[in-house]
Write an enzyme that holds these catalytic residues in place. Structure first.
Site, PDB file in Angstrom:
ATOM      1  N   CYS A 153     -15.184   1.304  -1.150  1.00 35.24           N
ATOM      2  CA  CYS A 153     -14.914   1.318   0.295  1.00 35.24           C
ATOM      3  C   CYS A 153     -14.164   2.547   0.767  1.00 35.24           C
ATOM      4  O   CYS A 153     -14.707   3.327   1.555  1.00 35.24           O
ATOM      5  CB  CYS A 153     -14.178   0.043   0.667  1.00 35.24           C
ATOM      6  SG  CYS A 153     -15.280  -1.365   0.528  1.00 35.24           S
TER       7      CYS A 153
ATOM      8  N   PHE B 257       0.834  -1.223   0.000  1.00 37.43           N
ATOM      9  CA  PHE B 257       0.000   0.000   0.000  1.00 37.43           C
ATOM     10  C   PHE B 257       0.853   1.251   0.000  1.00 37.43           C
ATOM     11  O   PHE B 257       0.496   2.255   0.596  1.00 37.43           O
ATOM     12  CB  PHE B 257      -0.975  -0.019   1.193  1.00 37.43           C
ATOM     13  CG  PHE B 257      -2.247  -0.722   0.826  1.00 37.43           C
ATOM     14  CD1 PHE B 257      -2.227  -2.083   0.616  1.00 37.43           C
ATOM     15  CD2 PHE B 257      -3.411  -0.027   0.613  1.00 37.43           C
ATOM     16  CE1 PHE B 257      -3.373  -2.746   0.219  1.00 37.43           C
ATOM     17  CE2 PHE B 257      -4.573  -0.689   0.230  1.00 37.43           C
ATOM     18  CZ  PHE B 257      -4.559  -2.049   0.028  1.00 37.43           C
TER      19      PHE B 257
HETATM   20  C1  UDX Z   1     -21.605  -3.816   1.336  1.00 38.59           C
HETATM   21  C2  UDX Z   1     -21.559  -2.445   1.924  1.00 38.59           C
HETATM   22  O1  UDX Z   1     -22.030  -1.536   0.931  1.00 38.59           O
HETATM   23  C3  UDX Z   1     -20.161  -2.053   2.279  1.00 38.59           C
HETATM   24  O2  UDX Z   1     -20.167  -0.854   3.039  1.00 38.59           O
HETATM   25  C4  UDX Z   1     -19.524  -3.068   3.133  1.00 38.59           C
HETATM   26  O3  UDX Z   1     -18.140  -2.778   3.217  1.00 38.59           O
HETATM   27  C5  UDX Z   1     -19.714  -4.461   2.579  1.00 38.59           C
HETATM   28  O4  UDX Z   1     -21.094  -4.723   2.232  1.00 38.59           O
HETATM   29  P1  UDX Z   1     -21.241  -4.590  -1.058  1.00 38.59           P
HETATM   30  O5  UDX Z   1     -21.369  -6.032  -0.789  1.00 38.59           O
HETATM   31  O6  UDX Z   1     -20.328  -4.139  -2.140  1.00 38.59           O
HETATM   32  O7  UDX Z   1     -20.780  -3.783   0.198  1.00 38.59           O
HETATM   33  O8  UDX Z   1     -22.701  -4.028  -1.304  1.00 38.59           O
HETATM   34  P2  UDX Z   1     -23.536  -4.303  -2.612  1.00 38.59           P
HETATM   35  O9  UDX Z   1     -22.669  -4.782  -3.708  1.00 38.59           O
HETATM   36  O10 UDX Z   1     -24.359  -3.083  -2.767  1.00 38.59           O
HETATM   37  O11 UDX Z   1     -24.449  -5.534  -2.182  1.00 38.59           O
HETATM   38  C6  UDX Z   1     -25.486  -5.366  -1.283  1.00 38.59           C
HETATM   39  C7  UDX Z   1     -26.535  -6.426  -1.630  1.00 38.59           C
HETATM   40  O12 UDX Z   1     -27.597  -6.359  -0.687  1.00 38.59           O
HETATM   41  C8  UDX Z   1     -27.164  -6.216  -3.017  1.00 38.59           C
HETATM   42  O13 UDX Z   1     -27.136  -7.434  -3.717  1.00 38.59           O
HETATM   43  C9  UDX Z   1     -28.611  -5.807  -2.715  1.00 38.59           C
HETATM   44  O14 UDX Z   1     -29.520  -6.292  -3.669  1.00 38.59           O
HETATM   45  C10 UDX Z   1     -28.839  -6.475  -1.375  1.00 38.59           C
HETATM   46  N1  UDX Z   1     -29.851  -5.835  -0.534  1.00 38.59           N
HETATM   47  C11 UDX Z   1     -29.805  -4.484  -0.322  1.00 38.59           C
HETATM   48  C12 UDX Z   1     -30.826  -6.646   0.075  1.00 38.59           C
HETATM   49  O15 UDX Z   1     -30.849  -7.856  -0.114  1.00 38.59           O
HETATM   50  N2  UDX Z   1     -31.746  -6.064   0.884  1.00 38.59           N
HETATM   51  C13 UDX Z   1     -31.746  -4.704   1.108  1.00 38.59           C
HETATM   52  O16 UDX Z   1     -32.628  -4.225   1.837  1.00 38.59           O
HETATM   53  C14 UDX Z   1     -30.750  -3.904   0.492  1.00 38.59           C
HETATM   54  C1  UDX Z   2     -10.195  -1.980   0.572  1.00 35.70           C
HETATM   55  C2  UDX Z   2      -9.383  -2.539   1.745  1.00 35.70           C
HETATM   56  O1  UDX Z   2      -8.088  -2.915   1.277  1.00 35.70           O
HETATM   57  C3  UDX Z   2     -10.099  -3.761   2.312  1.00 35.70           C
HETATM   58  O2  UDX Z   2      -9.390  -4.236   3.449  1.00 35.70           O
HETATM   59  C4  UDX Z   2     -11.509  -3.343   2.726  1.00 35.70           C
HETATM   60  O3  UDX Z   2     -12.208  -4.461   3.228  1.00 35.70           O
HETATM   61  C5  UDX Z   2     -12.252  -2.789   1.536  1.00 35.70           C
HETATM   62  O4  UDX Z   2     -11.546  -1.699   0.978  1.00 35.70           O
HETATM   63  P1  UDX Z   2     -10.579  -2.520  -1.959  1.00 35.70           P
HETATM   64  O5  UDX Z   2     -11.219  -1.178  -1.941  1.00 35.70           O
HETATM   65  O6  UDX Z   2     -11.306  -3.670  -2.540  1.00 35.70           O
HETATM   66  O7  UDX Z   2     -10.204  -2.952  -0.425  1.00 35.70           O
HETATM   67  O8  UDX Z   2      -9.205  -2.414  -2.781  1.00 35.70           O
HETATM   68  P2  UDX Z   2      -7.711  -2.034  -2.387  1.00 35.70           P
HETATM   69  O9  UDX Z   2      -6.856  -3.105  -2.886  1.00 35.70           O
HETATM   70  O10 UDX Z   2      -7.618  -1.643  -0.965  1.00 35.70           O
HETATM   71  O11 UDX Z   2      -7.449  -0.714  -3.298  1.00 35.70           O
HETATM   72  C6  UDX Z   2      -8.217   0.432  -3.012  1.00 35.70           C
HETATM   73  C7  UDX Z   2      -7.764   1.528  -3.974  1.00 35.70           C
HETATM   74  O12 UDX Z   2      -6.456   1.979  -3.611  1.00 35.70           O
HETATM   75  C8  UDX Z   2      -7.698   1.099  -5.426  1.00 35.70           C
HETATM   76  O13 UDX Z   2      -8.176   2.168  -6.235  1.00 35.70           O
HETATM   77  C9  UDX Z   2      -6.204   0.891  -5.673  1.00 35.70           C
HETATM   78  O14 UDX Z   2      -5.846   1.140  -7.023  1.00 35.70           O
HETATM   79  C10 UDX Z   2      -5.605   1.949  -4.751  1.00 35.70           C
HETATM   80  N1  UDX Z   2      -4.263   1.644  -4.270  1.00 35.70           N
HETATM   81  C11 UDX Z   2      -4.061   0.534  -3.501  1.00 35.70           C
HETATM   82  C12 UDX Z   2      -3.227   2.523  -4.554  1.00 35.70           C
HETATM   83  O15 UDX Z   2      -3.428   3.515  -5.250  1.00 35.70           O
HETATM   84  N2  UDX Z   2      -1.990   2.266  -4.053  1.00 35.70           N
HETATM   85  C13 UDX Z   2      -1.738   1.161  -3.288  1.00 35.70           C
HETATM   86  O16 UDX Z   2      -0.586   0.962  -2.878  1.00 35.70           O
HETATM   87  C14 UDX Z   2      -2.792   0.266  -3.010  1.00 35.70           C
END
Ligand code: UDX
Ligand code: UDX
Length: 471
Positions: free
Chosen positions: A279, A268
């Site tokens: 996230c 990182f």
């Molecule tokens: C989610 C959260 O957004 C994120 O902050 C956390 O870190 C991990 O969980 P993500 O899994 O990426 O991240 O969310 P998303 O891809 O939006 O999936 C949520 C799912 O829940 C969707 O499939 C949606 O259809 C479902 N959902 C949403 C339900 O089943 N019931 C609801 O009331 C709302």
């Molecule tokens: C992140 C956290 O790593 C994970 O632990 C948490 O549960 C969800 O959010 P994610 O967002 O899936 O995971 O991807 P990550 O690999 O963390 O990269 C996040 C962003 O940072 C990306 O846009 C990546 O390109 C950027 N990044 C990452 C950099 O620019 N430099 C780095 O050294 C690492």
């Protein structure tokens, strides 16, 4: 154990498939009919390594899909809430989906159950979930609420779940600790890792992972603080990269120098066009809002977000300085996802840069190995999508590398050079070495390093680092 996972998105689907692989019986619940139909039909709606294999192994056996939240809670011992927690206009986490799930639970409490928040939520959320359930006259002895934040990186979610650095459990009542210890036992007792069908072990794996048991508030804060720290580390090195550019230093060598300190570490610490994804941007805003509500003005996070935004603007200025005028220029773009290894374009810096360059009159020919389908939904029809990197660069005035896909770091550069109108590469992820790019006839711009041009050797500070003597 019998587990219900509510929300089959990037987190819920990975968690459900992994719990099934640990031997539990899992019901994955979602209110998106299309998504459920796709999952039941054997489709995998997200790009996650090893997820197709796990779903094929358990679909219809230990892993079933349902739209009936009530029924799923009735037949489960543990209920994970993994629904979306998007950002509101005020930058706070929208917990309305979490609340709607919590209100459906009381009527299905036919025995002791542990309700676990998996989504990233602000501190105090577990208290609110408890209040909501009690408001519906639930017997306080019939449930407990716990926090079990996820640390899954998109693209490596399955590996991160089954080979975690740590498992964090936030509980306020001893009773539910034993339930959650049992749930994760195959990982914490190491038995999962002895199995012949365990997924491949990543290097540096922590086996067995430590189980950290703390309060729900501390667990909720661990998640926000972890993401905020990682984002801060990225913004820090991007700020240092800007200073390197100003003085003609080489940020990759600076990274090697500081990252060798084990307290800092190399991971990182990759400068680039800034972080994106669903996230970091969301969690930093939420953490900033939570801190403000608790009376602490966490201004450091404002600067982390500011540096991240500025990094994109700096890259645009670099493109303008490389090409002088942009109108009518044909730009090749490699990478649209927010990072390599995923199909996710949420808050992707690449998408934002493409939209801005289109507004400045450029034509764009883009290639991304996994994110094209999602990118087509948000980008204008004028964007051409190429079949491969070499088709993307044909007749291009410049090539922009915007996502760190491994394949973009191993291009056939001779073929790229021959296909381009002008051999100009503007690398937003520092995938190449300036010196060797100049030797191969490219004018090469990158982050935190001097530009390299074929006729002018770049300054000696860009001499690639000698192998570090083993200290
Ligand atoms: C989610 C959260 O957004 C994120 O902050 C956390 O870190 C991990 O969980 P993500 O899994 O990426 O991240 O969310 P998303 O891809 O939006 O999936 C949520 C799912 O829940 C969707 O499939 C949606 O259809 C479902 N959902 C949403 C339900 O089943 N019931 C609801 O009331 C709302
Ligand atoms: C992140 C956290 O790593 C994970 O632990 C948490 O549960 C969800 O959010 P994610 O967002 O899936 O995971 O991807 P990550 O690999 O963390 O990269 C996040 C962003 O940072 C990306 O846009 C990546 O390109 C950027 N990044 C990452 C950099 O620019 N430099 C780095 O050294 C690492």
């Amino acid at each position: 154990m019998r587990v219900a996972v509510v929300g089959s998105g990037y987190v819920g689907l990975v968690a459900g498939a992994c719990f099934a692989d640990l031997g539990h019986t899992v019901l994955l619940v979602d209110n998106d009919q299309q998504k459920l139909a796709a999952l039941k039909g054997g489709q995998v709606p997200i790009h996650e390594k090893f997820l197709p294999e796990l779903l094929d192994r358990h679909r219809g056996q230990r892993l079933r899909f349902s739209e009936d939240l009530h029924a799923a809670v009735l037949e489960s011992d543990v209920v994970f809430i993994a629904v979306g927690t998007p950002t509101t206009e005020q930058g706070e986490a929208d917990l309305s989906y979490v609340e709607s799930v919590a209100t459906s639970i009381p009527s299905a409490l036919n025995g002791y159950k542990v309700i676990v928040e998996k989504s990233t939520v602000p501190v105090y959320t577990s208290e609110w979930i408890r209040k909501i359930i009690l408001r519906h006259a639930a017997d306080p002895d019939s449930f407990d609420v716990a926090s079990n934040p996820e640390f899954l990186r998109e693209g490596s979610g399955v590996t991160d779940f089954l080979f975690p650095d740590r498992i964090v459990i936030g509980v306020d009542d001893e009773r539910c600790v034993s339930v959650l210890r049992t749930l994760y036992a195959p990982l914490t007792d190491g038995s999962y890792y002895q199995r012949g069908d365990a997924i491949p072990r990543p290097d540096r794996a922590q086996i067995p992972p430590p189980l950290i048991v703390t309060s729900t508030k501390s667990a909720e804060l661990i998640k926000h603080a972890s993401n905020a720290f990682l984002a801060m580390k990225i913004s820090f090195i991007n700020a240092v990269a800007s200073i390197c550019e100003a003085v003609g230093a080489d940020v990759q060598q600076v990274c090697q120098g500081i990252g060798s300190d084990r307290r800092i570490g190399h991971r990182f610490l990759n400068p680039g066009i800034g972080y994106g994804g669903s996230c970091f941007p969301k969690d930093l805003k939420a953490f900033r809002a939570v801190a403000r509500e608790c009376g602490y003005d966490f201004r450091l996070l404002d600067e982390v977000m500011h540096i991240n935004e500025e990094q994109r603007q700096r890259f645009l200025r670099k493109v303008r300085s490389a090409l002088w005028t942009l109108r009518g220029k044909r730009l090749a773009v490699l990478g649209l996802a927010f990072k390599g290894g995923t199909d996710d374009i949420r808050e992707s810096p690449a998408i934002m840069l493409v939209e801005t360059l289109l507004q400045e009159g450029c034509s764009i020919s883009a290639y991304d190995p996994a994110a094209e389908v999602r990118a087509r939904e948000v980008l204008p029809a004028s964007v051409q999508f190429a079949e491969n990197p070499y088709a993307a660069v044909r007749d291009a005035d410049a090539l922009l590398i915007l996502t760190e896909w491994d394949e973009f770091a191993a291009l056939d550069l001779e073929r790229v050079h021959g296909a381009m109108k002008y051999p100009i590469v503007i690398d937003g992820r520092n995938l190449y070495d300036p010196e060797s790019m100049a030797e191969q006839g490219f004018t090469y711009y990158s982050i935190g390093r001097s530009a390299a041009t074929p006729e002018v050797r770049s300054s000696p500070s860009n001499v690639p680092p000698r192998a570090v003597e083993n200290s």
